[in-house]
Write a protein that holds these residues in place. Structure first.
Motif, short mmCIF file in Angstrom:
data_model
loop_
_atom_site.label_atom_id
_atom_site.label_comp_id
_atom_site.label_asym_id
_atom_site.label_seq_id
_atom_site.Cartn_x
_atom_site.Cartn_y
_atom_site.Cartn_z
N ASN A 1 0.83 -1.19 0.00
CA ASN A 1 0.00 0.00 0.00
C ASN A 1 0.87 1.25 0.00
OD1 ASN A 1 -2.30 -1.69 0.23
ND2 ASN A 1 -2.13 -1.67 2.46
N SER A 2 0.25 2.36 -0.31
CA SER A 2 0.96 3.65 -0.32
C SER A 2 2.27 3.55 -1.10
CB SER A 2 1.23 4.12 1.12
OG SER A 2 0.02 4.25 1.83
N LEU A 3 2.18 2.98 -2.27
CA LEU A 3 3.39 2.75 -3.06
C LEU A 3 4.05 4.06 -3.47
CD1 LEU A 3 2.11 -0.29 -5.09
CD2 LEU A 3 4.22 -0.24 -3.74
N LYS A 4 5.36 4.00 -3.54
CA LYS A 4 6.18 5.15 -3.91
C LYS A 4 6.98 4.81 -5.16
CE LYS A 4 6.82 6.24 1.00
NZ LYS A 4 7.83 6.46 2.08
N PRO A 5 7.40 5.81 -5.90
CA PRO A 5 8.23 5.52 -7.07
C PRO A 5 9.48 4.72 -6.73
CG PRO A 5 7.42 7.76 -7.19
CD PRO A 5 7.01 7.22 -5.83
N GLU A 6 10.01 4.91 -5.55
CA GLU A 6 11.21 4.16 -5.15
C GLU A 6 10.94 2.70 -4.86
OE1 GLU A 6 10.11 7.06 -3.87
OE2 GLU A 6 10.46 7.15 -1.69
N ASP B 1 19.52 -13.53 9.31
CA ASP B 1 20.02 -13.27 7.94
C ASP B 1 18.89 -13.34 6.92
OD1 ASP B 1 22.92 -15.19 8.78
OD2 ASP B 1 22.66 -13.02 8.84
N THR B 2 17.72 -12.86 7.32
CA THR B 2 16.56 -13.00 6.45
C THR B 2 16.66 -12.15 5.20
OG1 THR B 2 15.42 -11.32 7.73
CG2 THR B 2 15.02 -13.62 8.32
N THR B 3 17.53 -11.13 5.22
CA THR B 3 17.67 -10.27 4.05
C THR B 3 18.89 -10.62 3.21
OG1 THR B 3 18.90 -8.62 5.33
CG2 THR B 3 16.51 -8.35 5.18
N THR B 4 19.50 -11.74 3.52
CA THR B 4 20.68 -12.17 2.77
C THR B 4 20.26 -13.12 1.66
OG1 THR B 4 22.05 -11.99 4.75
CG2 THR B 4 22.92 -13.29 2.92
N PRO B 5 20.39 -12.72 0.41
CA PRO B 5 19.93 -13.58 -0.68
C PRO B 5 20.57 -14.97 -0.66
CG PRO B 5 20.37 -11.36 -1.51
CD PRO B 5 20.86 -11.40 -0.09
N ALA B 6 21.82 -15.05 -0.22
CA ALA B 6 22.54 -16.32 -0.29
C ALA B 6 21.93 -17.41 0.59
CB ALA B 6 24.00 -16.11 0.08
N ARG B 7 21.14 -17.04 1.59
CA ARG B 7 20.60 -18.07 2.47
C ARG B 7 19.41 -18.80 1.86
NH1 ARG B 7 17.10 -17.25 7.73
NH2 ARG B 7 16.40 -19.28 7.02
N TYR B 8 18.87 -18.27 0.77
CA TYR B 8 17.67 -18.85 0.20
C TYR B 8 18.03 -19.84 -0.91
CZ TYR B 8 15.22 -15.47 2.99
OH TYR B 8 14.75 -14.75 4.06
N ASP B 9 17.44 -21.00 -0.83
CA ASP B 9 17.75 -22.06 -1.78
C ASP B 9 16.94 -21.97 -3.07
OD1 ASP B 9 18.28 -24.74 0.68
OD2 ASP B 9 19.51 -23.03 0.08
N TYR B 10 15.76 -21.39 -2.97
CA TYR B 10 14.84 -21.43 -4.11
C TYR B 10 14.36 -20.02 -4.43
CZ TYR B 10 14.84 -26.23 -2.47
OH TYR B 10 15.23 -27.48 -2.06
N TRP B 11 14.23 -19.76 -5.72
CA TRP B 11 13.81 -18.43 -6.18
C TRP B 11 12.76 -18.54 -7.27
CZ3 TRP B 11 15.64 -13.76 -4.28
CH2 TRP B 11 16.70 -13.85 -3.37
N GLY B 12 11.82 -17.61 -7.23
CA GLY B 12 10.86 -17.47 -8.31
C GLY B 12 11.44 -16.61 -9.41
N GLN B 13 10.66 -16.42 -10.45
CA GLN B 13 11.18 -15.75 -11.64
C GLN B 13 11.10 -14.22 -11.58
OE1 GLN B 13 8.19 -16.70 -11.24
NE2 GLN B 13 6.78 -15.44 -12.43
N GLY B 14 10.38 -13.66 -10.64
CA GLY B 14 10.29 -12.21 -10.52
C GLY B 14 9.08 -11.64 -11.22
N THR B 15 8.56 -10.57 -10.65
CA THR B 15 7.44 -9.86 -11.24
C THR B 15 7.72 -8.36 -11.11
OG1 THR B 15 5.02 -9.63 -11.24
CG2 THR B 15 6.08 -9.92 -9.09
N LEU B 16 7.49 -7.62 -12.18
CA LEU B 16 7.86 -6.22 -12.23
C LEU B 16 6.78 -5.34 -11.62
CD1 LEU B 16 9.74 -3.93 -13.20
CD2 LEU B 16 8.54 -4.02 -15.40
N VAL B 17 7.20 -4.49 -10.71
CA VAL B 17 6.33 -3.47 -10.13
C VAL B 17 6.86 -2.11 -10.54
CG1 VAL B 17 5.53 -2.41 -7.99
CG2 VAL B 17 5.67 -4.91 -8.17
N THR B 18 6.00 -1.33 -11.17
CA THR B 18 6.38 0.02 -11.60
C THR B 18 5.43 1.01 -10.97
OG1 THR B 18 7.18 -0.83 -13.73
CG2 THR B 18 6.81 1.54 -13.55
N VAL B 19 5.98 1.95 -10.22
CA VAL B 19 5.18 2.96 -9.57
C VAL B 19 5.49 4.31 -10.22
CG1 VAL B 19 4.52 4.03 -7.39
CG2 VAL B 19 5.31 1.64 -7.43
N SER B 20 4.47 4.89 -10.82
CA SER B 20 4.67 6.16 -11.50
C SER B 20 4.36 7.32 -10.55
CB SER B 20 3.76 6.24 -12.72
OG SER B 20 2.41 6.19 -12.34
N SER B 21 5.07 8.41 -10.76
CA SER B 21 4.88 9.58 -9.89
C SER B 21 3.80 10.49 -10.41
CB SER B 21 6.20 10.34 -9.77
OG SER B 21 6.67 10.72 -11.03
#
Length: 125
Positions: A83-88, A105-125
């Motif tokens: 919610n309250s999305l920002k351009p950043e 280390d929840t914010t360390t990418p290396a600890r995660y074994d599995y990854w999804g393909q990604g989805t693009l979020v674009t917030v316009s100003s």
């Protein structure tokens, strides 16, 4: 384990989006599910995570109070309500999973074994 992230799109600043992450395979392999994001030219950043078992959550400071994370274990789904999305907030959002339940280390990418393909979020100003 396969992860599929979806729900991204284009939204104006102040708007909302809900991202979904669908997990398949043994649930023992995705006890901790996280959302990361990566903006162009920037490093991948941990946004939020949730424990499949306890529901314990984590949010990075920049999204606290704006994003919520939830899970539906019966459907093997994790949701990121933004919610309250920002351009950043514009980035490709990825869901990731790890069989380790320890909330460190929840914010360390290396600890995660599995990854999804990604989805693009674009917030316009």
């Amino acid at each position: 384990v396969q992860l599929q992230a979806f729900g991204g799109g284009l939204v104006q600043a102040g708007g909302s989006l809900r991202l979904s992450c669908a997990a398949s395979g043994s649930c023992l392999d995705y006890q901790l599910i996280a959302w990361f994001r990566q903006a162009p030219g920037k490093e991948r950043e941990g946004v939020s995570c949730i424990s499949r078992g306890t529901g314990t959550t984590y949010f990075t400071d920049s999204v606290k109070g704006r994003f919520t994370i939830s899970r539906d274990n019966a459907k093997n789904m994790v949701y990121l309500q933004m919610n309250s999305l920002k351009p950043e907030d514009t980035a490709v959002y990825y869901c990731a999973a790890d069989p380790n339940i320890i909330m460190s280390d929840t914010t360390t990418p290396a600890r995660y074994d599995y990854w999804g393909q990604g989805t693009l979020v674009t917030v316009s100003s």
